[in-house]
Design a protein around this motif. Structure first.
Motif, PDB file in Angstrom:
ATOM      1  N   ARG A 146       0.820  -1.210   0.000  1.00  0.00           N
ATOM      2  CA  ARG A 146       0.000   0.000   0.000  1.00  0.00           C
ATOM      3  C   ARG A 146       0.857   1.264   0.000  1.00  0.00           C
ATOM      4  O   ARG A 146       0.548   2.243  -0.705  1.00  0.00           O
ATOM      5  CB  ARG A 146      -0.939   0.007   1.216  1.00  0.00           C
ATOM      6  CG  ARG A 146      -2.175  -0.849   1.079  1.00  0.00           C
ATOM      7  CD  ARG A 146      -3.108  -0.387  -0.050  1.00  0.00           C
ATOM      8  NE  ARG A 146      -3.420   1.028   0.013  1.00  0.00           N
ATOM      9  CZ  ARG A 146      -4.398   1.568   0.736  1.00  0.00           C
ATOM     10  NH1 ARG A 146      -5.182   0.788   1.474  1.00  0.00           N
ATOM     11  NH2 ARG A 146      -4.628   2.866   0.712  1.00  0.00           N
ATOM     12  N   LEU A 147       1.935   1.253   0.767  1.00  0.00           N
ATOM     13  CA  LEU A 147       2.835   2.409   0.768  1.00  0.00           C
ATOM     14  C   LEU A 147       3.403   2.644  -0.626  1.00  0.00           C
ATOM     15  O   LEU A 147       3.506   3.787  -1.084  1.00  0.00           O
ATOM     16  CB  LEU A 147       3.975   2.193   1.767  1.00  0.00           C
ATOM     17  CG  LEU A 147       3.639   2.399   3.246  1.00  0.00           C
ATOM     18  CD1 LEU A 147       4.792   1.918   4.117  1.00  0.00           C
ATOM     19  CD2 LEU A 147       3.327   3.857   3.545  1.00  0.00           C
ATOM     20  N   GLN A 148       3.758   1.567  -1.314  1.00  0.00           N
ATOM     21  CA  GLN A 148       4.293   1.677  -2.671  1.00  0.00           C
ATOM     22  C   GLN A 148       3.234   2.196  -3.638  1.00  0.00           C
ATOM     23  O   GLN A 148       3.513   3.045  -4.495  1.00  0.00           O
ATOM     24  CB  GLN A 148       4.812   0.310  -3.137  1.00  0.00           C
ATOM     25  CG  GLN A 148       5.342   0.275  -4.576  1.00  0.00           C
ATOM     26  CD  GLN A 148       6.539   1.186  -4.789  1.00  0.00           C
ATOM     27  OE1 GLN A 148       7.341   1.394  -3.880  1.00  0.00           O
ATOM     28  NE2 GLN A 148       6.664   1.749  -5.980  1.00  0.00           N
ATOM     29  N   GLN A 149       2.016   1.690  -3.504  1.00  0.00           N
ATOM     30  CA  GLN A 149       0.930   2.143  -4.390  1.00  0.00           C
ATOM     31  C   GLN A 149       0.673   3.636  -4.229  1.00  0.00           C
ATOM     32  O   GLN A 149       0.525   4.364  -5.223  1.00  0.00           O
ATOM     33  CB  GLN A 149      -0.347   1.347  -4.085  1.00  0.00           C
ATOM     34  CG  GLN A 149      -0.306  -0.094  -4.554  1.00  0.00           C
ATOM     35  CD  GLN A 149      -1.485  -0.908  -4.047  1.00  0.00           C
ATOM     36  OE1 GLN A 149      -2.229  -0.480  -3.151  1.00  0.00           O
ATOM     37  NE2 GLN A 149      -1.664  -2.095  -4.598  1.00  0.00           N
ATOM     38  N   GLU A 150       0.618   4.094  -3.002  1.00  0.00           N
ATOM     39  CA  GLU A 150       0.392   5.526  -2.750  1.00  0.00           C
ATOM     40  C   GLU A 150       1.595   6.344  -3.209  1.00  0.00           C
ATOM     41  O   GLU A 150       1.443   7.463  -3.726  1.00  0.00           O
ATOM     42  CB  GLU A 150       0.119   5.776  -1.262  1.00  0.00           C
ATOM     43  CG  GLU A 150      -1.059   5.017  -0.678  1.00  0.00           C
ATOM     44  CD  GLU A 150      -2.385   5.338  -1.335  1.00  0.00           C
ATOM     45  OE1 GLU A 150      -2.551   6.449  -1.862  1.00  0.00           O
ATOM     46  OE2 GLU A 150      -3.276   4.464  -1.322  1.00  0.00           O
ATOM     47  N   PHE A 151       2.780   5.783  -3.060  1.00  0.00           N
ATOM     48  CA  PHE A 151       4.001   6.479  -3.472  1.00  0.00           C
ATOM     49  C   PHE A 151       4.001   6.757  -4.974  1.00  0.00           C
ATOM     50  O   PHE A 151       4.412   7.834  -5.418  1.00  0.00           O
ATOM     51  CB  PHE A 151       5.223   5.645  -3.087  1.00  0.00           C
ATOM     52  CG  PHE A 151       6.538   6.229  -3.539  1.00  0.00           C
ATOM     53  CD1 PHE A 151       7.105   7.304  -2.863  1.00  0.00           C
ATOM     54  CD2 PHE A 151       7.203   5.718  -4.649  1.00  0.00           C
ATOM     55  CE1 PHE A 151       8.313   7.851  -3.275  1.00  0.00           C
ATOM     56  CE2 PHE A 151       8.407   6.260  -5.068  1.00  0.00           C
ATOM     57  CZ  PHE A 151       8.963   7.330  -4.381  1.00  0.00           C
ATOM     58  N   THR A 152       3.512   5.794  -5.762  1.00  0.00           N
ATOM     59  CA  THR A 152       3.540   5.968  -7.226  1.00  0.00           C
ATOM     60  C   THR A 152       2.606   7.089  -7.685  1.00  0.00           C
ATOM     61  O   THR A 152       2.787   7.620  -8.785  1.00  0.00           O
ATOM     62  CB  THR A 152       3.164   4.658  -7.954  1.00  0.00           C
ATOM     63  OG1 THR A 152       1.859   4.251  -7.561  1.00  0.00           O
ATOM     64  CG2 THR A 152       4.162   3.553  -7.646  1.00  0.00           C
ATOM     65  N   VAL A 153       1.632   7.457  -6.868  1.00  0.00           N
ATOM     66  CA  VAL A 153       0.699   8.541  -7.257  1.00  0.00           C
ATOM     67  C   VAL A 153       0.862   9.744  -6.325  1.00  0.00           C
ATOM     68  O   VAL A 153      -0.071  10.535  -6.137  1.00  0.00           O
ATOM     69  CB  VAL A 153      -0.767   8.052  -7.262  1.00  0.00           C
ATOM     70  CG1 VAL A 153      -0.987   7.025  -8.354  1.00  0.00           C
ATOM     71  CG2 VAL A 153      -1.180   7.481  -5.901  1.00  0.00           C
ATOM     72  N   ARG A 154       2.056   9.921  -5.768  1.00  0.00           N
ATOM     73  CA  ARG A 154       2.258  10.984  -4.779  1.00  0.00           C
ATOM     74  C   ARG A 154       2.016  12.372  -5.345  1.00  0.00           C
ATOM     75  O   ARG A 154       1.495  13.248  -4.640  1.00  0.00           O
ATOM     76  CB  ARG A 154       3.653  10.880  -4.155  1.00  0.00           C
ATOM     77  CG  ARG A 154       4.805  11.014  -5.130  1.00  0.00           C
ATOM     78  CD  ARG A 154       6.123  10.566  -4.478  1.00  0.00           C
ATOM     79  NE  ARG A 154       7.267  10.686  -5.363  1.00  0.00           N
ATOM     80  CZ  ARG A 154       7.559   9.833  -6.325  1.00  0.00           C
ATOM     81  NH1 ARG A 154       6.772   8.786  -6.559  1.00  0.00           N
ATOM     82  NH2 ARG A 154       8.637  10.007  -7.083  1.00  0.00           N
ATOM     83  N   GLU A 155       2.374  12.610  -6.618  1.00  0.00           N
ATOM     84  CA  GLU A 155       2.128  13.945  -7.195  1.00  0.00           C
ATOM     85  C   GLU A 155       0.639  14.210  -7.338  1.00  0.00           C
ATOM     86  O   GLU A 155       0.172  15.328  -7.109  1.00  0.00           O
ATOM     87  CB  GLU A 155       2.833  14.091  -8.541  1.00  0.00           C
ATOM     88  CG  GLU A 155       4.326  14.368  -8.441  1.00  0.00           C
ATOM     89  CD  GLU A 155       4.655  15.694  -7.738  1.00  0.00           C
ATOM     90  OE1 GLU A 155       3.816  16.624  -7.735  1.00  0.00           O
ATOM     91  OE2 GLU A 155       5.767  15.796  -7.173  1.00  0.00           O
ATOM     92  N   GLU A 156      -0.112  13.168  -7.689  1.00  0.00           N
ATOM     93  CA  GLU A 156      -1.566  13.317  -7.777  1.00  0.00           C
ATOM     94  C   GLU A 156      -2.164  13.580  -6.396  1.00  0.00           C
ATOM     95  O   GLU A 156      -3.066  14.405  -6.243  1.00  0.00           O
ATOM     96  CB  GLU A 156      -2.201  12.056  -8.390  1.00  0.00           C
ATOM     97  CG  GLU A 156      -1.923  11.876  -9.873  1.00  0.00           C
ATOM     98  CD  GLU A 156      -0.676  11.047 -10.153  1.00  0.00           C
ATOM     99  OE1 GLU A 156       0.276  11.080  -9.327  1.00  0.00           O
ATOM    100  OE2 GLU A 156      -0.653  10.378 -11.191  1.00  0.00           O
ATOM    101  N   ILE A 157      -1.641  12.888  -5.383  1.00  0.00           N
ATOM    102  CA  ILE A 157      -2.120  13.118  -4.013  1.00  0.00           C
ATOM    103  C   ILE A 157      -1.857  14.567  -3.614  1.00  0.00           C
ATOM    104  O   ILE A 157      -2.730  15.256  -3.087  1.00  0.00           O
ATOM    105  CB  ILE A 157      -1.419  12.159  -3.017  1.00  0.00           C
ATOM    106  CG1 ILE A 157      -1.866  10.710  -3.258  1.00  0.00           C
ATOM    107  CG2 ILE A 157      -1.724  12.566  -1.573  1.00  0.00           C
ATOM    108  CD1 ILE A 157      -1.122   9.689  -2.411  1.00  0.00           C
ATOM    109  N   ARG A 158      -0.645  15.040  -3.887  1.00  0.00           N
ATOM    110  CA  ARG A 158      -0.282  16.410  -3.509  1.00  0.00           C
ATOM    111  C   ARG A 158      -1.162  17.430  -4.225  1.00  0.00           C
ATOM    112  O   ARG A 158      -1.592  18.427  -3.630  1.00  0.00           O
ATOM    113  CB  ARG A 158       1.195  16.666  -3.812  1.00  0.00           C
ATOM    114  CG  ARG A 158       1.678  18.041  -3.377  1.00  0.00           C
ATOM    115  CD  ARG A 158       3.184  18.219  -3.635  1.00  0.00           C
ATOM    116  NE  ARG A 158       3.614  19.537  -3.196  1.00  0.00           N
ATOM    117  CZ  ARG A 158       3.571  20.631  -3.952  1.00  0.00           C
ATOM    118  NH1 ARG A 158       3.132  20.570  -5.199  1.00  0.00           N
ATOM    119  NH2 ARG A 158       3.974  21.799  -3.468  1.00  0.00           N
TER     120      ARG A 158
END
Length: 222
Positions: free
Chosen positions: A82-94
């Motif tokens: 899950r940490l990796q999945q969220e990491f790959t979309v970190r710019e979208e999250i930001r």
């Protein structure tokens, strides 16, 4: 085994059913769906800043309980996935939510701090953590006090550990912080003070002299 008040505090923001799920995971991890438990913790950490700061401890406890009970790693694997999945979309999250982004960075740094292999930081987390902190040190992020606060808090917490496993990337990070402090005139006065404190903090071997400590914290409280 009764939950301590401190443990209760960490999960009180969940509904009663989820609280029971987490309490069971802490005591009898093999009796619950540990992938679901990991998802619940990650999802809450992305929206709850208080919980994102505390989640590492509860994750550590579940990991240890699972290993002790059946030498398993279901929870840890799902957590890292899950940490990796969220990491790959970190710019979208930001872009979508600065608060969610700050929560994610806080959470992954918290996990880095608590989850160890043979008393060493998990190699899989070193570069993602650095990438998150380097993103917080970019010129646009240094204009956001929330992001600067997050960066400084994480470096206070895990900077020393990170530098020991990869000093070159820490140098890269601090080049950005120094340039931001010296060259970015649009940075706010509070952010500028925090950056200066962080530059001195690392230069002092990840600690502040008592004089510097009094100076910065009297300025921050004013």
């Amino acid at each position: 085994m009764e939950m301590s008040a401190k443990e209760d505090y960490k999960i009180q923001s969940f509904d009663p059913e989820t609280q029971n799920l987490l309490k069971t995971a802490l005591k009898e991890p093999s009796s619950v769906d540990l992938e679901k438990v990991a998802d619940v913790i990650v999802d809450q950490s992305l929206k709850d800043q208080v919980f994102s700061k505390e989640a590492g401890r509860i994750c550590y406890t579940i990991v240890q309980a699972e290993v002790k009970q059946n030498n398993g790693s279901v929870f840890r694997r799902r957590l890292l996935t899950r940490l990796q999945q969220e990491f790959t979309v970190r710019e979208e999250i930001r872009a979508h939510s600065l608060q969610e982004w700050v929560c994610y960075v806080t959470f992954i740094c918290n996990i880095f701090d608590y989850l160890k292999v043979n008393n060493m930081p998990m190699v899989a987390l070193v570069h993602p953590v650095y990438d998150c902190l380097l993103r917080l040190a970019q010129p646009d992020a240094l204009l956001n006090e929330e992001e600067v606060n997050c960066l400084v808090l994480q470096l206070h917490r895990i900077g020393d550990q990170l530098e020991k496993v990869n000093g070159q990337r820490m140098d890269e990070l601090f080049f950005l912080l120094r340039d931001g402090f010296l060259l970015q005139e649009s940075i706010g006065s509070m952010a500028r003070l925090l950056l200066l404190e962080m530059l001195e903090f690392r230069a002092g071997g990840w600690k502040l002299s008592s004089t510097a400590n009094k100076y910065y914290y009297s300025e921050l409280s004013d």
